[in-house]
Design an enzyme around this catalytic site. Structure first.
Site, PDB file in Angstrom:
ATOM      1  N   CYS A  87     -62.249  55.063  22.824  1.00 10.06           N
ATOM      2  CA  CYS A  87     -61.506  54.289  21.824  1.00 10.06           C
ATOM      3  C   CYS A  87     -61.832  52.801  21.931  1.00 10.06           C
ATOM      4  O   CYS A  87     -62.138  52.295  23.007  1.00 10.06           O
ATOM      5  CB  CYS A  87     -60.007  54.485  21.998  1.00 10.06           C
ATOM      6  SG  CYS A  87     -59.437  56.159  21.661  1.00 10.06           S
ATOM      7  N   ARG A 134     -63.841  54.112  17.332  1.00  7.10           N
ATOM      8  CA  ARG A 134     -64.538  54.695  18.467  1.00  7.10           C
ATOM      9  C   ARG A 134     -65.772  53.871  18.800  1.00  7.10           C
ATOM     10  O   ARG A 134     -66.447  53.359  17.913  1.00  7.10           O
ATOM     11  CB  ARG A 134     -64.966  56.143  18.159  1.00  7.10           C
ATOM     12  CG  ARG A 134     -63.819  57.096  17.891  1.00  7.10           C
ATOM     13  CD  ARG A 134     -62.952  57.336  19.104  1.00  7.10           C
ATOM     14  NE  ARG A 134     -61.868  58.264  18.821  1.00  7.10           N
ATOM     15  CZ  ARG A 134     -60.661  57.898  18.442  1.00  7.10           C
ATOM     16  NH1 ARG A 134     -60.383  56.594  18.291  1.00  7.10           N
ATOM     17  NH2 ARG A 134     -59.726  58.792  18.197  1.00  7.10           N
ATOM     18  N   HIS A 192     -61.070  58.278  28.230  1.00  7.12           N
ATOM     19  CA  HIS A 192     -60.182  57.153  27.933  1.00  7.12           C
ATOM     20  C   HIS A 192     -60.847  55.829  28.317  1.00  7.12           C
ATOM     21  O   HIS A 192     -61.527  55.727  29.345  1.00  7.12           O
ATOM     22  CB  HIS A 192     -58.871  57.276  28.707  1.00  7.12           C
ATOM     23  CG  HIS A 192     -57.871  58.176  28.050  1.00  7.12           C
ATOM     24  ND1 HIS A 192     -57.498  58.036  26.730  1.00  7.12           N
ATOM     25  CD2 HIS A 192     -57.138  59.220  28.544  1.00  7.12           C
ATOM     26  CE1 HIS A 192     -56.578  58.948  26.430  1.00  7.12           C
ATOM     27  NE2 HIS A 192     -56.350  59.681  27.505  1.00  7.12           N
TER      28      HIS A 192
END
Length: 238
Positions: A206, A215, A137
């Site tokens: 991300c 991405r 993340h």
């Protein structure tokens, strides 16, 4: 009651209803605002707190498992099972690596996930050739990859396993690409600048921040394989 008084009473009743309705609408908006604020606090703060606890527990499990002995001999890891620790010294990141990129079992726990299934299956660090690709993340849930855009060519990335430190040097970055572009995970990743088989690492996250529209990809190349018995590599000791 005279007609005048009756009209005044009716007007007062209407005004009272308007005031009540206005107050009710105001309270609804205030409640909605409080709920939105609590949700934002949960996303930006509490998920990181939870992930921090999950990361500490995962590190403990991994190091306890290593202490039991064994070796880095090839084995099949269960989905969500931690098997390594990823160090990015420049960013002060030391995060467990688990098998798979399942959102609930891995990523939302603050861990980094190894692409290990189907068409997304990538190499392990111990493999003599291939691309060890991981996801993490960028925002919330521990956000281990929040600042990987700050890495520069030559910055070390270290994967620590039971027996070995695998030291990579950051080589290149792809600031933005669609999630469907899985060619960035190939043994010789498209867009990386690598032209021949080697031992590579790929970090994916991300982008832009607080979205999952695209991405960001960071690539590195292995430059050292050091037994843990010989102590930490220079990349970690500074």
């Amino acid at each position: 009651m005279t007609r005048m008084e009756a009209r005044r009473a009716a007007r007062a009743a209407k005004e009272s209803f308007a005031v009540i309705a206005s107050r009710a609408v105001g309270e609804i908006f205030i409640t909605f605002g409080v709920l939105m604020l609590l949700f934002v606090v949960y996303q930006l703060v509490w998920t990181n707190v939870q992930a921090g606890m999950e990361v500490d527990e995962a590190k403990s499990r991994i190091t306890e498992d290593w202490a039991k002995g064994g070796s880095d001999a090839p084995k099949a890891f269960e989905a969500g099972e931690g098997f390594a620790i990823l160090h990015i010294p420049k960013l002060d990141v030391a995060v467990p690596v688990a098998e798979g990129i399942d959102k609930e079992k891995v990523l939302d726990k603050g861990l980094v996930g190894h692409y290990a299934e189907g068409a997304l299956k990538t190499a392990m660090p111990a493999d003599k050739e291939g691309n060890f690709a991981v996801a993490g993340h960028r925002n919330t849930h521990g956000e281990p990859f929040r600042y990987i855009n700050q890495l520069k060519p030559g910055d070390p990335i270290v994967v620590e396993t039971r027996d070995t430190y695998y030291v990579y040097e950051m080589a290149s970055i792809l600031p933005q690409t669609p999630p469907s572009n899985i060619s960035v995970l190939k043994p010789i990743p498209d867009g990386s600048g690598f032209k021949e088989p080697g031992r590579y690492i790929t970090l994916t996250t991300c982008t832009p921040e607080f979205t999952s529209t695209y991405r960001m990809i960071v690539w590195g190349k292995m430059v050292e394989e050091r037994p843990r018995a010989e102590g930490e590599p220079k990349a970690l000791t500074g």
